[in-house]
Design a protein around this motif. Structure first.
Motif: not given
Lengths: 222, 418
Positions: B203-214, B233-240
């Motif tokens: 489990h990882v938490i990414v924070e910064g540039a006004g964003q927070r993602r777990e 721009v925030l991109l969340e990439v499919p795992a594959a």
């Protein structure tokens, strides 16, 4: 004059200790913050009182500007000072007491802002708003503008809001803001810049605020 | 506020961030001074302080005699030594984690893997790999982890989970990636403002540039800054997809860096918070050459990047270069104030002279209130009378300015005869 370490016992041996901290009869106005903190750590109530009288106004002002008009500040003010008492013995630079208290005030304000948001989510009042405390007398025009400004700040995250308040209202430099809010200087730089632009844009769209600002600017130029 | 009629329609120009409108807004908020002359809050605080002191005293009265402490401490120490002999190591240690660096690289806080990866073996079993073409620092090690600063490149983590929560983190540009126990990689391309995190386990938490993602196992996160102006721009990439991209050799993108850097000006990089990228680029060009020949805009960006990126010496050189090369410009004037700030931070006596320079060059400048306020505080430390005179001057010009409280305190102290 406030900040020189006082060799209290050496200079005033006859005034020694009716209470802990060796500050029994000293004129406290002339004692530096570092000596007051030392005495407070040793349990001196006079030192506690002197620290309050010297710094409460600055802390109250910081809380007021961070939280907005018509807020009940006294409990938070107590929270800030009791938080300081708990950590006083570990203070690295007691001569810089004001900055330390202001940084606790910012952290306390951040918690309060988050608490308020939670209160709004769970709607503790019928309107979802916390009831206003009685407000200080103020020009209606200015009061309306102030409420409008803080309505804009209410939409920000606690971090962005406090960076804005610290940088532009309190006038702290980037490094001071970073230290007070425990953020990196880079974060303060970015957040401050983006938030300022956002607040300016929103204020310009708000009829109450834009009218107030126009009148103020015109008056200052005339 | 500026309104302009065009073709019969009113058009409103946006307010400037540093104009009279901004000042009016700040002054409005500063009017929230909330003074209180009541003594009750002070009495309440002292009473709470007294109660706390009494509780402490009571607690210490009820605790066991000091000799008992020594006895118990001795017994505990003997138990620990026995345990250590039995188990081969202490069950816990109060020391920060230590680490060994593989492949003969020198163990230091700066980690620069140019051609071969560097592996760090931490004393708790965690392995961190500094991949090729990566520059990073170990900022701090604690009992439960370590903090890294990733200037550019890629770090791979295999963190051993602890019964107590682990504390590992990576600062990459404006982001912080935090983790407790997991396998993951962090890639930061400073010149492009691009961050990529791929989590294999944990489990990882990414924070910064006004964003927070777990992020959980199999998740990836990518942030690319489209431009400094839009903030990214925030991109969340499919795992594959992420895994496929992650399989590319890490140096595949390296040759593109200088080109990408050229596309973005130093001012843009500073605006995006990529101070290290600007400092690196200046060093690649040759810092001295840049100080003597860079454009005014680049020099300003370099001074900002160095100031905000904690390279005080380079900041000072850049500010002095602004003064020398562009004397009379607004940059040179602002540099005087910033040099004063730097001198003040270093407790150097010439801070006041720099503030004086600024005030004489730009008496109505954007830092005028700050310069006068800070000068007032510095002067008051050694000369209360002159400090009070400056306080009067300050209040006359900036009645509700940020140093008004200090100024009033100085005048009150003077009134009391101190």
């Amino acid at each position: 004059m406030s900040s020189h370490p006082l060799p209290l016992v050496r200079t005033m041996p006859r005034l020694v200790p009716a209470e802990p901290g060796n500050l029994a009869e000293l004129p406290l106005d002339s004692v530096g913050d570092a000596a007051l903190v030392k005495a407070l750590v040793q349990g001196s109530e006079r030192a506690a009182s002197a620290i309050w009288h010297r710094h409460a106004a600055a802390v109250r002002r910081t809380l007021a500007r961070a939280l907005g008009p018509d807020q009940e500040l006294e409990d938070l003010l107590q929270e800030v000072f009791m938080g300081f008492v708990k950590r006083a013995s570990k203070l690295e630079d007691p001569s810089n007491l004001r900055a330390y208290l202001v940084s606790i005030a910012f952290r306390t304000a951040a918690m309060e802002i988050r608490r308020r948001k939670v209160r709004r989510w769970v709607t503790l009042t019928s309107t979802g708003e916390v009831p206003d405390a009685p407000s200080a007398p103020r020009e209606p025009d200015e009061a309306r503008a102030l409420h409008a400004l803080y309505r804009i700040l209410d939409q920000l995250s606690a971090r962005d809001r406090l960076v804005f308040v610290a940088r532009y209202i309190e006038g702290l430099q980037i490094d001071e803001t970073a230290a007070s809010l425990e953020l990196s200087k880079a974060t303060v730089w970015r957040s401050g810049k983006a938030t300022l632009q956002h607040v300016m844009a929103k204020a310009q769209q708000d009829p109450v605020l834009s009218g107030y600002v126009a009148r103020t600017v015109k008056a200052s130029r005339s | 506020m500026t309104e302009r009629a065009t073709d019969g329609k009113a058009r409103r120009e946006p307010w400037a961030s540093e104009g009279a409108e901004a000042d009016a807004l700040f002054e409005l908020a500063r009017s929230l001074d909330a003074p209180s002359s009541e003594d009750a809050p002070a009495r309440r605080f002292v009473a709470a302080f007294r109660a706390q002191s009494d509780t402490k005293a009571e607690r210490s009265r009820l605790t066991m005699p000091r000799q008992w402490h020594y006895g118990l401490a001795f017994v505990a120490a003997v138990s620990l030594v026995l345990l250590w002999f039995k188990a081969g190591s202490l069950p816990w240690s109060g020391d920060a984690l230590s680490y060994r660096v593989s492949s003969g690289a020198v163990a230091s806080q700066l980690l620069e893997a140019r051609h071969e990866p560097i592996k760090l073996d931490f004393s708790d079993g965690t392995v961190v790999t500094v991949e090729r073409a990566t520059r990073a620092h170990v900022s701090e090690t604690t009992q439960r982890g370590a903090r890294f600063r990733l200037d550019s490149g890629k770090l791979s983590f295999d963190v051993v989970p602890h019964a107590e929560r682990g504390n590992w983190s990576v600062d990459a540009g404006p982001f912080q990636v935090r983790v407790t126990g997991t396998i993951f990689t962090v890639e930061w391309l400073a010149a492009e403002g691009s961050l990529r995190v791929d989590v294999t386990r944990g489990h990882v938490i990414v924070e910064g540039a006004g964003q927070r993602r777990e992020l959980g196992a199999g998740d990836s996160f990518q942030h690319r800054e489209a431009s400094a102006a839009t903030g990214g721009v925030l991109l969340e990439v499919p795992a594959a997809t992420a895994r496929a991209v992650a399989a590319e050799p890490p140096n595949a993108v390296r040759p593109a860096l200088p080109a990408a850097e050229k596309e973005r000006s130093w001012s843009d990089l500073v605006a995006a918070g990529q101070f290290a990228a600007v400092i690196d680029a200046a060093h690649r060009r040759g810092a001295q050459a840049c100080l003597s020949a860079c454009s005014r805009e680049d020099l300003r960006a370099l001074a900002d990047a160095a100031r905000l990126g904690n390279d005080g010496q380079l900041a000072e050189r850049a500010l002095l270069a602004q003064r020398a090369r562009f004397a009379g410009s607004s940059d040179a004037t602002a540099a005087a104030f910033l040099l004063g700030r730097r001198a003040e931070d270093r407790r150097e006596p010439n801070a006041i002279a720099w503030y004086d320079n600024y005030l004489s060059e730009a008496p109505q400048g954007r830092f005028a209130g700050d310069a006068l306020g800070r000068k007032m505080l510095l002067v008051a430390k050694s000369d209360a009378k002159r400090g009070a005179a400056l306080a009067e001057q300050y209040l006359e010009r900036f009645r509700a300015g940020p140093y008004a409280g200090h100024a009033r305190s100085l005048l009150e102290a003077k009134g009391r005869g101190h």
